[in-house]
Design an enzyme around this catalytic site. Structure first.
Site, PDB file in Angstrom:
ATOM      1  N   ALA A   1       0.861  -1.190   0.000  1.00 53.04           N
ATOM      2  CA  ALA A   1       0.000   0.000   0.000  1.00 53.04           C
ATOM      3  C   ALA A   1       0.891   1.231   0.000  1.00 53.04           C
ATOM      4  CB  ALA A   1      -0.898   0.017   1.227  1.00 53.04           C
ATOM      5  N   LYS A   2       0.336   2.353  -0.271  1.00 55.88           N
ATOM      6  CA  LYS A   2       1.062   3.619  -0.133  1.00 55.88           C
ATOM      7  C   LYS A   2       0.038   4.726   0.020  1.00 55.88           C
ATOM      8  CE  LYS A   2       5.423   4.813  -0.159  1.00 55.88           C
ATOM      9  NZ  LYS A   2       6.546   3.947   0.275  1.00 55.88           N
TER      10      LYS A   2
END
Ligand code: NAD
Length: 418
Positions: free
Chosen positions: A106-107
Site C-alpha cells: 500500500a502507499k
C-alpha cells in the site's frame, strides 16, 4: 486503468510487463496481479495558522489483499499524485513478497510541502487525513509507516487520532512511531542500515574493498543519512551528498558528523562549509564506487545512465531508475544494481517486527531486531543473486520475479471468489 495514469505508474507497469512476459504469466492472471485492489482520494480542509482554511488532497492505495493486511508508507511532498502512489503501492507488494512478509503493498500521500508548514499545521493535516481514512484502515486491514516528508511524530499523531476514535490504544495501527509509544528499537535506522548491509555484502561479492571505496548519496533524509553513516562505519569514504536544495562534493571526504549537526540546525545542507556546491544532476555523475539514490523516483534516466561512474548502484529510494535507463545499464556489466525492492526492504521488514511486537505487547532488544533483519536481507540477497545468475537476467528482473511469482502463486492457490 486510466485513473492511475502517471509516469511513475507507467514505469511500474513496464517493469511488471517485462517480468510477466519473461515468465509467460497468462493475461488474465496479469490483470489480477497488476492493478490496485482499492484506492481512496480525500479532500482535507485544514485551519492554517494565519486563519485561512486550505484544502489539501490525500490518497491511499491498497494494491493487493491476498497475503494479509496491506502495508506501506505515507508521503508528504508537493508532487504527490494518485498514479505515483499507486506505483509505490505496487512496488511495496513485490517488496513484501520478496522478503516473505505476510502483507500486500500500500502507499499513501498528501500533496503538500512539509517544509513550508508549521508543526501545528502538520498536526492538523495528519489528524484530518487519519480521520478520513478510518473506514479504510485498521491493524488487520492496512498499516501505515513514514516515507518522504513524514516521520515518527507523524505516526504518533496518526496513532493517537485512531486510538481516540476506537476508545482504546491501538499501537499496531502504524509502524515507525516513537519507541515510547510502542515503536520498535532500530526502526528509524532500519532502511538505511539495511542499505549499508546490502552494499557491504555486494562489495564482498564483486571484490571491492570498503577502505578504498567512495560513495555518493542523493538525499540526506532518514534513509540517505543513515545509509551514509552506515557506509562510513564500514570504512567507505562519503564524497558527495545532496538534498532538495542541491549537492555537496568533497573528494577528500565529507565530515558526516558535522554535516548532520548543520542539517539538524538549518533543515537543509545548503551552505555547509566543508564541501563545494554541485547540482543534483552533477552529483549523480561524480566518480565513485557506490552511488546511492535515496530521494525521489526517476533520477537515473535514459539521459544520464551512460554517464554515471560507479560500480554499485544501490537503490535506496523507490523507483529511482527508469526502464530506459535499465536498457543502458543492462549493457554496462561493470555496474552491479541493488534493486529498490531489495535494497530498501529493511524499513518494511522492521516495520513488520514492530507490528508483531505491538500485537503481542512483547518487545525485543535492538540486537534481536538487527539480527533478524540482517538474516532476512541475507536470505533475500542470496535468492535474488542465485536467480539472476541461473537465468542470466538482471538483479532487478530477478528480484521482481521472486516477488511477483509469490503473489501469483498465492492468488492461484486461494482461487477466485465467488
Ligand atoms: P526524507 O523525507 O527523510 O528524506 C528525503 C530526502 O530527499 C531529503 O533530504 C530531501 O531534501 C531530499 N530530496 C527531495 N527531493 C529531492 C530531489 N528532487 N533531489 C534531491 N534530493 C531530494 O525521506 P526518506 O524517508 O529518507 O525517503 C527517501 C526515499 O527512500 C524515498 O524514495 C522513500 O520512498 C524511500 N524509502 C523510505 C523508507 C523509510 O523507511 N523511510 C523505506 C523504504 C524506502
Amino acid at each position: 486503468m486510466d485513473i492511475y495514469d502517471h509516469p511513475t505508474f507507467r514505469m511500474a507497469c513496464q517493469q511488471f510487463d517485462r517480468v510477466a512476459e519473461y515468465w509467460q504469466i497468462p493475461a488474465d492472471e496479469q490483470a489480477r496481479l497488476k492493478f490496485p485492489k482499492r484506492s481512496m482520494t480525500v479532500a482535507l480542509p485544514v485551519h492554517m495558522d494565519d486563519g485561512r482554511t486550505k484544502v489539501f488532497t490525500g490518497h491511499r492505495v491498497q494494491h493487493h489483499l491476498t497475503l494479509g493486511p496491506t502495508k506501506g508508507g505515507l508521503r508528504y511532498h508537493p508532487a504527490v499524485a494518485l498514479g505515483e502512489v499507486a506505483a509505490l503501492a505496487m512496488w511495496m507488494s513485490w517488496k513484501c513478497a520478496l522478503a516473505g512478509l505476510p502483507y500486500g503493498g500500500a502507499k499513501g500521500g498528501i500533496a503538500c510541502d512539509p517544509l513550508h508548514l508549521s508543526q501545528t499545521e502538520l498536526e492538523r493535516l495528519t489528524r484530518r487525513y487519519t480521520q478520513e481514512m478510518i473506514p479504510f484502515i485498521g491493524e488487520k486491514v492496512d498499516v501505515m509507516a513514514p516515507d518522504m516528508g513524514t516521520n515518527e511524530q507523524t505516526m504518533a499523531w496518526m496513532m493517537d487520532t485512531y486510538s481516540v476514535h476506537t476508545g482504546y490504544t491501538v499501537p499496531s495501527i502504524v509502524t515507525g512511531k516513537p519507541v515510547s509509544i510502542g515503536g520498535s528499537l532500530g526502526r528509524r535506522e532500519s532502511t538505511g542500515r539495511g542499505v549499508g548491509y546490502l552494499i557491504n555484502r555486494t562489495m564482498d561479492t564483486i571484490g571491492l574493498e570498503p577502505g578504498h571505496s567512495r560513495a555518493v548519496v542523493q538525499g540526506f533524509g532518514n534513509v540517505g543519512s543513515v545509509a551514509a553513516f552506515s557506509l562510513a562505519k564500514y570504512g567507505v569514504k562519503i564524497v558527495g551528498v545532496s538534498d532538495v536544495s542541491g549537492g555537496l562534493h568533497n573528494a577528500a571526504g565529507i565530515d558526516l558528523w558535522e554535516l548532520e549537526k548543520y542539517a539538524a540546525a538549518k533543515r537543509t545542507i545548503a551552505g555547509f562549509a566543508g564541501a563545494e556546491h554541485v547540482t543534483n544532476e552533477q552529483l549523480l555523475e561524480l566518480p565513485c564506487e557506490i552511488l546511492v539514490p535515496a530521494a525521489m523516483e526517476r533520477q537515473i534516466t535514459g539521459g544520464n545512465a551512460a554517464k554515471i561512474k560507479c560500480r554499485i548502484l544501490a537503490e535506496a529510494a523507490n523507483g529511482p531508475t527508469t526502464p530506459e535507463a535499465d536498457v543502458i545499464l543492462d549493457q554496462r556489466e561493470e555496474i552491479f544494481i541493488l534493486p529498490d525492492i531489495l535494497c530498501n526492504a529493511g524499513g518494511v521488514i522492521v516495520s513488520y517486527f514492530e507490528w508483531v511486537q505491538d500485537l503481542q505487547s512483547f518487545f525485543w532488544t535492538e540486537t534481536e531486531v538487527m539480527d533478524k533483519l540482517f538474516r532476512i536481507l541475507e536470505g533475500a540477497f542470496l535468492q535474488v543473486l542465485a536467480l539472476s545468475r541461473k537465468q542470466k537476467v538482471s538483479m532487478r528482473m530477478a528480484a521482481l520475479s521472486v516477488g511477483i511469482k509469490r503473489v501469483q502463486e498465492a492468488k492461484k492457490i486461494r482461487g477466485l471468489f465467488p
